[in-house]
Design a protein around this motif. Structure first.
Motif, PDB file in Angstrom:
ATOM      1  N   ILE A 299      33.338  56.144  29.629  1.00  0.00           N
ATOM      2  CA  ILE A 299      34.632  56.328  28.958  1.00  0.00           C
ATOM      3  C   ILE A 299      34.733  55.383  27.773  1.00  0.00           C
ATOM      4  N   VAL A 300      34.472  54.104  28.017  1.00  0.00           N
ATOM      5  CA  VAL A 300      34.488  53.112  26.939  1.00  0.00           C
ATOM      6  C   VAL A 300      33.133  52.414  26.893  1.00  0.00           C
ATOM      7  N   LYS A 301      32.843  51.787  25.768  1.00  0.00           N
ATOM      8  CA  LYS A 301      31.572  51.115  25.590  1.00  0.00           C
ATOM      9  C   LYS A 301      31.429  49.927  26.541  1.00  0.00           C
ATOM     10  N   GLY A 302      30.180  49.520  26.765  1.00  0.00           N
ATOM     11  CA  GLY A 302      29.910  48.444  27.702  1.00  0.00           C
ATOM     12  C   GLY A 302      30.589  47.142  27.342  1.00  0.00           C
ATOM     13  N   ASN A 303      30.578  46.777  26.063  1.00  0.00           N
ATOM     14  CA  ASN A 303      31.206  45.519  25.666  1.00  0.00           C
ATOM     15  C   ASN A 303      32.724  45.591  25.774  1.00  0.00           C
ATOM     16  N   THR A 304      33.264  46.791  25.596  1.00  0.00           N
ATOM     17  CA  THR A 304      34.711  46.976  25.742  1.00  0.00           C
ATOM     18  C   THR A 304      35.110  46.874  27.210  1.00  0.00           C
ATOM     19  N   LEU A 305      34.317  47.479  28.079  1.00  0.00           N
ATOM     20  CA  LEU A 305      34.577  47.378  29.516  1.00  0.00           C
ATOM     21  C   LEU A 305      34.454  45.929  29.967  1.00  0.00           C
ATOM     22  N   ALA A 306      33.498  45.199  29.409  1.00  0.00           N
ATOM     23  CA  ALA A 306      33.352  43.782  29.738  1.00  0.00           C
ATOM     24  C   ALA A 306      34.581  42.995  29.302  1.00  0.00           C
ATOM     25  N   ALA A 307      35.138  43.338  28.138  1.00  0.00           N
ATOM     26  CA  ALA A 307      36.351  42.671  27.659  1.00  0.00           C
ATOM     27  C   ALA A 307      37.526  42.927  28.596  1.00  0.00           C
ATOM     28  N   MET A 308      37.586  44.121  29.185  1.00  0.00           N
ATOM     29  CA  MET A 308      38.650  44.444  30.123  1.00  0.00           C
ATOM     30  C   MET A 308      38.547  43.602  31.398  1.00  0.00           C
ATOM     31  N   GLN A 309      37.359  43.012  31.624  1.00  0.00           N
ATOM     32  CA  GLN A 309      37.123  42.226  32.832  1.00  0.00           C
ATOM     33  C   GLN A 309      37.017  40.729  32.537  1.00  0.00           C
ATOM     34  N   GLN A 310      37.817  40.272  31.575  1.00  0.00           N
ATOM     35  CA  GLN A 310      37.986  38.835  31.339  1.00  0.00           C
ATOM     36  C   GLN A 310      39.096  38.374  32.281  1.00  0.00           C
ATOM     37  N   TRP A 311      38.719  37.724  33.363  1.00  0.00           N
ATOM     38  CA  TRP A 311      39.658  37.459  34.446  1.00  0.00           C
ATOM     39  C   TRP A 311      40.417  36.146  34.258  1.00  0.00           C
ATOM     40  N   ILE A 312      41.703  36.192  34.609  1.00  0.00           N
ATOM     41  CA  ILE A 312      42.512  34.981  34.710  1.00  0.00           C
ATOM     42  C   ILE A 312      43.145  34.971  36.098  1.00  0.00           C
ATOM     43  N   PRO A 313      43.501  33.804  36.643  1.00  0.00           N
ATOM     44  CA  PRO A 313      44.087  33.750  37.985  1.00  0.00           C
ATOM     45  C   PRO A 313      45.419  34.509  38.052  1.00  0.00           C
ATOM     46  N   GLU A 314      45.580  35.278  39.120  1.00  0.00           N
ATOM     47  CA  GLU A 314      46.846  35.976  39.375  1.00  0.00           C
ATOM     48  C   GLU A 314      47.565  35.340  40.554  1.00  0.00           C
ATOM     49  N   THR A 315      46.902  35.304  41.681  1.00  0.00           N
ATOM     50  CA  THR A 315      47.413  34.635  42.871  1.00  0.00           C
ATOM     51  C   THR A 315      46.224  34.353  43.773  1.00  0.00           C
ATOM     52  N   TYR A 316      46.469  33.890  44.970  1.00  0.00           N
ATOM     53  CA  TYR A 316      45.405  33.453  45.875  1.00  0.00           C
ATOM     54  C   TYR A 316      44.381  34.569  46.105  1.00  0.00           C
ATOM     55  N   GLY A 317      43.125  34.332  45.661  1.00  0.00           N
ATOM     56  CA  GLY A 317      42.058  35.300  45.870  1.00  0.00           C
ATOM     57  C   GLY A 317      42.077  36.479  44.932  1.00  0.00           C
ATOM     58  N   MET A 318      42.961  36.456  43.930  1.00  0.00           N
ATOM     59  CA  MET A 318      43.098  37.600  43.031  1.00  0.00           C
ATOM     60  C   MET A 318      43.110  37.140  41.582  1.00  0.00           C
ATOM     61  N   GLU A 319      42.521  37.974  40.705  1.00  0.00           N
ATOM     62  CA  GLU A 319      42.483  37.715  39.279  1.00  0.00           C
ATOM     63  C   GLU A 319      42.877  38.990  38.537  1.00  0.00           C
ATOM     64  N   TYR A 320      43.279  38.821  37.272  1.00  0.00           N
ATOM     65  CA  TYR A 320      43.701  39.992  36.498  1.00  0.00           C
ATOM     66  C   TYR A 320      42.987  40.027  35.159  1.00  0.00           C
ATOM     67  N   GLY A 321      42.567  41.230  34.758  1.00  0.00           N
ATOM     68  CA  GLY A 321      41.935  41.454  33.473  1.00  0.00           C
ATOM     69  C   GLY A 321      42.841  42.263  32.576  1.00  0.00           C
ATOM     70  N   TYR A 322      42.301  43.292  31.944  1.00  0.00           N
ATOM     71  CA  TYR A 322      43.092  44.202  31.117  1.00  0.00           C
ATOM     72  C   TYR A 322      43.345  45.478  31.929  1.00  0.00           C
ATOM     73  N   GLY A 323      44.459  45.508  32.633  1.00  0.00           N
ATOM     74  CA  GLY A 323      44.778  46.665  33.460  1.00  0.00           C
ATOM     75  C   GLY A 323      43.895  46.813  34.670  1.00  0.00           C
ATOM     76  N   LEU A 324      43.169  45.761  35.006  1.00  0.00           N
ATOM     77  CA  LEU A 324      42.294  45.740  36.181  1.00  0.00           C
ATOM     78  C   LEU A 324      42.568  44.482  36.984  1.00  0.00           C
ATOM     79  N   ARG A 325      42.531  44.621  38.288  1.00  0.00           N
ATOM     80  CA  ARG A 325      42.696  43.484  39.194  1.00  0.00           C
ATOM     81  C   ARG A 325      41.388  43.285  39.955  1.00  0.00           C
ATOM     82  N   ARG A 326      41.037  42.016  40.209  1.00  0.00           N
ATOM     83  CA  ARG A 326      39.842  41.722  41.011  1.00  0.00           C
ATOM     84  C   ARG A 326      40.243  40.910  42.230  1.00  0.00           C
ATOM     85  N   ILE A 327      39.813  41.371  43.404  1.00  0.00           N
ATOM     86  CA  ILE A 327      40.039  40.664  44.658  1.00  0.00           C
ATOM     87  C   ILE A 327      38.698  40.100  45.117  1.00  0.00           C
TER      88      ILE A 327
END
Length: 389
Positions: A299-327
């Protein structure tokens, strides 16, 4: 999804999974055994008092898994099946963020562009005043995507005069149709920003409404048409649409019923307030088709998808990117498997996640706001099993 995932939830989750890990499920399991156990877990959810219907789809190309579970009944007694779509709630944020990413790939905008480049003065005026300083023109698209703008959440944040927020208005005025600019105006006049842009994190749908307006401005098309043209049609997502704003490509079965406690709310027109931040209706199969295409770089280029996954802390055990959450499992509890989930959840108990370590996609919902934590516990239990295969 709101501030539901607090530390106590993860403590409860850890207790549940610890029990699982030290039960009879410690040895390697066949896919047949895992399917049977997953079906048992799913059935257990359906037996709970407040869960009236539920959906679960699990897909893994490498493991050759394509399982769908559905169950429950409508209020009139009709059976709920996998053909009934469900309200995805905040999963829609991933679609909005991906639409922005697609426009980045088309060189029509940049993640770091100030939002005033694309929004009219009527929207920008008094958008972000904090401690006597106007920061409205310092907000970037990236701030909106990652919930770091400091803007308040029109849904659940407190108003400055103690009046009802939009979440409360959904129930007091269920027949009201909300336009996107109305929700922005509500946030501007009834609430205050929380911090200077880029200095903290606060989950808010206000940001995603602004992103929806930017998509419409840049693409010269309505958001629901953009989704249809760029996602639903090319990805063969035949049963997905924007609630109260569009129809699915194919004739689609009745929307499964959504519950807030004992109240069935799927017929409330006021749900239109949830637009670019979560107004999507879909099925488990459609959501997984979107996920697999996104994470395979189609759907989007690899470097763009990587940019969407620049994580910052959200709460315990969870991080947030660009419209994506990581547990991150091991951050929840050290004895959990070294697995992660990347995707999004919704306040209705909806979920759309990918586990890259074992190549497993999961989507579905419990369609009950009181059981959000149970949906996450269900996913973790299933992945603990699949990790034994």
């Amino acid at each position: 999804m709101r501030n539901i995932f607090v530390h106590i939830i993860w403590v409860l989750l850890a207790i549940t999974i610890t029990s699982l890990l030290f039960s009879g499920c410690t040895n390697r399991m066949s896919l047949e055994e895992i399917h049977s156990k997953t079906e048992e877990y799913f059935s257990d959810e359906l037996q709970k008092k407040h869960i009236h219907n539920a959906f679960l789809t699990i897909y893994s190309p490498s493991k050759e898994i394509d399982w769908t579970f559905s169950g429950g009944h409508f209020a009139d007694g009709r059976e709920v099946t996998a053909s009934n779509p469900f309200y995805t709630a905040s999963i829609g944020k991933t679609f909005t963020a991906t639409a922005i990413a697609l426009l980045v790939d088309q060189q029509k905008l940049s993640f770091n562009d100030p939002i005033n480049m694309y929004l009219p003065d009527s929207v920008m005026l008094n958008l972000h005043h904090f401690k006597g300083i106007d920061y409205s023109h310092e907000i970037t698209i990236a701030h909106l995507l990652q919930h770091t703008s400091g803007l308040p959440d029109y849904f659940e944040d407190s108003t400055i005069d103690g009046s009802t927020n939009v979440m409360e208005l959904l129930f007091s005025n269920p027949d009201k149709y909300w336009y996107p600019t109305e929700t922005i105006e509500f946030a501007k006049t009834k609430m205050k920003p929380l911090f200077k842009p880029g200095t903290d994190y606060h989950y808010t749908d206000t940001e995603y409404v602004l992103l929806g307006l930017i998509i419409e401005k840049v693409s010269s098309t309505a958001l629901h048409h953009f989704f249809r043209e760029h996602f639903f049609i090319p990805l063969n997502m035949k049963y997905s649409y924007m609630l109260y704003r569009s129809k699915a490509i194919n004739q689609t079965a009745m929307l499964s019923e959504i519950f807030v406690g004992d109240n069935e709310v799927s017929g409330m027109k006021s749900l239109s307030a949830d637009w670019a931040g979560g107004g999507l209706v879909s099925t488990g199969a459609d959501l997984i088709r979107f996920q697999e295409t996104l994470f395979s770089g189609k759907i989007v280029k690899g470097n763009t998808l990587a940019a969407m996954q620049q994580w910052i802390p959200e709460t315990y055990g969870m991080e947030y990117g660009y419209g994506l959450r990581r547990i991150v499992f091991k951050e929840l509890f050290p004895i959990l498997p070294d697995l992660t989930l990347i995707g999004h959840s919704g306040i209705t108990g909806s979920f759309m996640y990918y586990c890259p370590e074992i190549d497993v996609y999961l989507s579905g919902t419990l369609n009950q706001t009181d059981e959000v934590k149970e949906s996450v516990k269900l996913l973790v239990k299933i992945l603990v099993l699949l990790n034994k295969n």
